[in-house]
Design a protein around this motif. Sequence first.
Motif, PDB file in Angstrom:
ATOM      1  N   ILE A 137      12.735  31.109  -1.547  1.00  0.00           N
ATOM      2  CA  ILE A 137      12.014  32.142  -2.280  1.00  0.00           C
ATOM      3  C   ILE A 137      11.643  33.224  -1.270  1.00  0.00           C
ATOM      4  O   ILE A 137      11.025  32.941  -0.248  1.00  0.00           O
ATOM      5  N   THR A 138      12.019  34.445  -1.552  1.00  0.00           N
ATOM      6  CA  THR A 138      11.680  35.567  -0.678  1.00  0.00           C
ATOM      7  C   THR A 138      10.734  36.481  -1.436  1.00  0.00           C
ATOM      8  O   THR A 138      11.033  36.896  -2.557  1.00  0.00           O
ATOM      9  N   ILE A 139       9.591  36.736  -0.824  1.00  0.00           N
ATOM     10  CA  ILE A 139       8.598  37.637  -1.397  1.00  0.00           C
ATOM     11  C   ILE A 139       8.512  38.850  -0.471  1.00  0.00           C
ATOM     12  O   ILE A 139       8.312  38.697   0.736  1.00  0.00           O
ATOM     13  N   VAL A 140       8.666  40.034  -1.040  1.00  0.00           N
ATOM     14  CA  VAL A 140       8.618  41.260  -0.252  1.00  0.00           C
ATOM     15  C   VAL A 140       7.565  42.185  -0.844  1.00  0.00           C
ATOM     16  O   VAL A 140       7.526  42.396  -2.054  1.00  0.00           O
TER      17      VAL A 140
ATOM     18  N   GLU B  51       7.928  46.893   5.392  1.00  0.00           N
ATOM     19  CA  GLU B  51       7.746  45.774   4.464  1.00  0.00           C
ATOM     20  C   GLU B  51       7.253  44.530   5.170  1.00  0.00           C
ATOM     21  O   GLU B  51       7.513  44.309   6.346  1.00  0.00           O
ATOM     22  N   ARG B  52       6.515  43.724   4.414  1.00  0.00           N
ATOM     23  CA  ARG B  52       6.153  42.367   4.839  1.00  0.00           C
ATOM     24  C   ARG B  52       6.976  41.444   3.963  1.00  0.00           C
ATOM     25  O   ARG B  52       7.037  41.600   2.750  1.00  0.00           O
ATOM     26  N   ARG B  53       7.618  40.488   4.594  1.00  0.00           N
ATOM     27  CA  ARG B  53       8.518  39.559   3.896  1.00  0.00           C
ATOM     28  C   ARG B  53       8.113  38.126   4.231  1.00  0.00           C
ATOM     29  O   ARG B  53       7.931  37.791   5.390  1.00  0.00           O
ATOM     30  N   TRP B  54       7.976  37.310   3.205  1.00  0.00           N
ATOM     31  CA  TRP B  54       7.705  35.883   3.386  1.00  0.00           C
ATOM     32  C   TRP B  54       8.925  35.109   2.922  1.00  0.00           C
ATOM     33  O   TRP B  54       9.536  35.441   1.910  1.00  0.00           O
TER      34      TRP B  54
ATOM     35  N   ALA C  31      11.100  26.146  -1.904  1.00  0.00           N
ATOM     36  CA  ALA C  31      10.454  25.523  -3.049  1.00  0.00           C
ATOM     37  C   ALA C  31      11.271  24.359  -3.597  1.00  0.00           C
ATOM     38  O   ALA C  31      12.489  24.298  -3.423  1.00  0.00           O
ATOM     39  N   THR C  32      10.565  23.488  -4.289  1.00  0.00           N
ATOM     40  CA  THR C  32      11.219  22.367  -4.952  1.00  0.00           C
ATOM     41  C   THR C  32      12.046  22.856  -6.133  1.00  0.00           C
ATOM     42  O   THR C  32      13.108  22.328  -6.416  1.00  0.00           O
ATOM     43  N   ASP C  33      11.541  23.895  -6.789  1.00  0.00           N
ATOM     44  CA  ASP C  33      12.132  24.358  -8.041  1.00  0.00           C
ATOM     45  C   ASP C  33      11.667  25.795  -8.284  1.00  0.00           C
ATOM     46  O   ASP C  33      10.497  26.109  -8.092  1.00  0.00           O
ATOM     47  N   VAL C  34      12.568  26.651  -8.709  1.00  0.00           N
ATOM     48  CA  VAL C  34      12.233  28.060  -8.920  1.00  0.00           C
ATOM     49  C   VAL C  34      11.192  28.215 -10.020  1.00  0.00           C
ATOM     50  O   VAL C  34      10.232  28.977  -9.874  1.00  0.00           O
TER      51      VAL C  34
ATOM     52  N   ALA D 265       5.664  29.658 -11.637  1.00  0.00           N
ATOM     53  CA  ALA D 265       4.426  29.331 -12.358  1.00  0.00           C
ATOM     54  C   ALA D 265       3.191  29.522 -11.471  1.00  0.00           C
ATOM     55  O   ALA D 265       2.096  29.753 -11.986  1.00  0.00           O
ATOM     56  N   LEU D 266       3.351  29.440 -10.165  1.00  0.00           N
ATOM     57  CA  LEU D 266       2.227  29.591  -9.239  1.00  0.00           C
ATOM     58  C   LEU D 266       1.899  31.044  -8.916  1.00  0.00           C
ATOM     59  O   LEU D 266       0.781  31.360  -8.521  1.00  0.00           O
ATOM     60  N   VAL D 267       2.880  31.927  -9.054  1.00  0.00           N
ATOM     61  CA  VAL D 267       2.717  33.322  -8.632  1.00  0.00           C
ATOM     62  C   VAL D 267       1.946  34.092  -9.702  1.00  0.00           C
ATOM     63  O   VAL D 267       2.366  34.139 -10.860  1.00  0.00           O
ATOM     64  N   PRO D 268       0.821  34.694  -9.311  1.00  0.00           N
ATOM     65  CA  PRO D 268       0.083  35.494 -10.294  1.00  0.00           C
ATOM     66  C   PRO D 268       0.892  36.715 -10.720  1.00  0.00           C
ATOM     67  O   PRO D 268       1.692  37.252  -9.938  1.00  0.00           O
ATOM     68  N   GLU D 269       0.691  37.126 -11.959  1.00  0.00           N
ATOM     69  CA  GLU D 269       1.393  38.307 -12.455  1.00  0.00           C
ATOM     70  C   GLU D 269       0.993  39.517 -11.612  1.00  0.00           C
ATOM     71  O   GLU D 269      -0.177  39.704 -11.301  1.00  0.00           O
ATOM     72  N   ASN D 270       1.973  40.300 -11.207  1.00  0.00           N
ATOM     73  CA  ASN D 270       1.699  41.455 -10.351  1.00  0.00           C
ATOM     74  C   ASN D 270       2.835  42.450 -10.473  1.00  0.00           C
ATOM     75  O   ASN D 270       3.893  42.133 -10.996  1.00  0.00           O
ATOM     76  N   ASP D 271       2.606  43.636  -9.934  1.00  0.00           N
ATOM     77  CA  ASP D 271       3.655  44.645  -9.948  1.00  0.00           C
ATOM     78  C   ASP D 271       3.959  45.176  -8.549  1.00  0.00           C
ATOM     79  O   ASP D 271       4.609  46.197  -8.398  1.00  0.00           O
ATOM     80  N   PHE D 272       3.513  44.468  -7.533  1.00  0.00           N
ATOM     81  CA  PHE D 272       3.731  44.952  -6.166  1.00  0.00           C
ATOM     82  C   PHE D 272       4.573  44.005  -5.316  1.00  0.00           C
ATOM     83  O   PHE D 272       4.991  44.369  -4.225  1.00  0.00           O
ATOM     84  N   MET D 273       4.856  42.811  -5.804  1.00  0.00           N
ATOM     85  CA  MET D 273       5.688  41.862  -5.064  1.00  0.00           C
ATOM     86  C   MET D 273       7.087  41.831  -5.662  1.00  0.00           C
ATOM     87  O   MET D 273       7.244  41.717  -6.869  1.00  0.00           O
ATOM     88  N   ASP D 274       8.079  41.922  -4.799  1.00  0.00           N
ATOM     89  CA  ASP D 274       9.464  41.735  -5.211  1.00  0.00           C
ATOM     90  C   ASP D 274       9.821  40.306  -4.819  1.00  0.00           C
ATOM     91  O   ASP D 274       9.751  39.954  -3.629  1.00  0.00           O
ATOM     92  N   ILE D 275      10.165  39.490  -5.796  1.00  0.00           N
ATOM     93  CA  ILE D 275      10.421  38.076  -5.540  1.00  0.00           C
ATOM     94  C   ILE D 275      11.850  37.741  -5.952  1.00  0.00           C
ATOM     95  O   ILE D 275      12.286  38.084  -7.046  1.00  0.00           O
TER      96      ILE D 275
END
Length: 148
Positions: free
Chosen positions: A50-53, A101-104, A108-111, A116-126
């Motif tokens: 999982i890549t979060i940018v 950019e900051r990238r993590w 994960a075990t499953d997409v 389901a864990l990620v809060p709804e947002n409009d600033f993270m590209d996942i």
Amino acid sequence: MTESMPSGTANSDSEKWLLLRSLTEDRPHFVGVIPALPPPQVRAAFPQRITIVVAYEENEKGLPLYEDDLAALNHLEDDIREWDPERRVFLNAARSTGLGERRWILYATDVDAMEALVPENDFMDISAEHDPEWSEIGTILAGIPAAH
């Protein structure tokens, strides 16, 4: 041209991480990464990369222009750890900051469980990709010069 050099270790997720500094297009790029690939059974249990940018307004060096932005990115990193404190759904494997950019990189075990864990947002590209060998982390680790 990219040059990497170990610059120490940091305590993250109760593990010591390698902290690296590289230069890309003469601009600093900072990377934190786990020091070694986990055992095969751990990688097999967490096969989804999982890549979060999060993009930010950058200064001439590619780093956050505003101190508040850097603080917000660091706070977000703390929040990400709290999404799964027992580390049942994902493991945090790397983070980079630079070039606007900051990238993590998480595994994960499953997409669906991760989403389901990620809060709804409009600033993270996942994005997600199947990577059971943790090849992204292996590539980062392979690019680190051996200590002399």
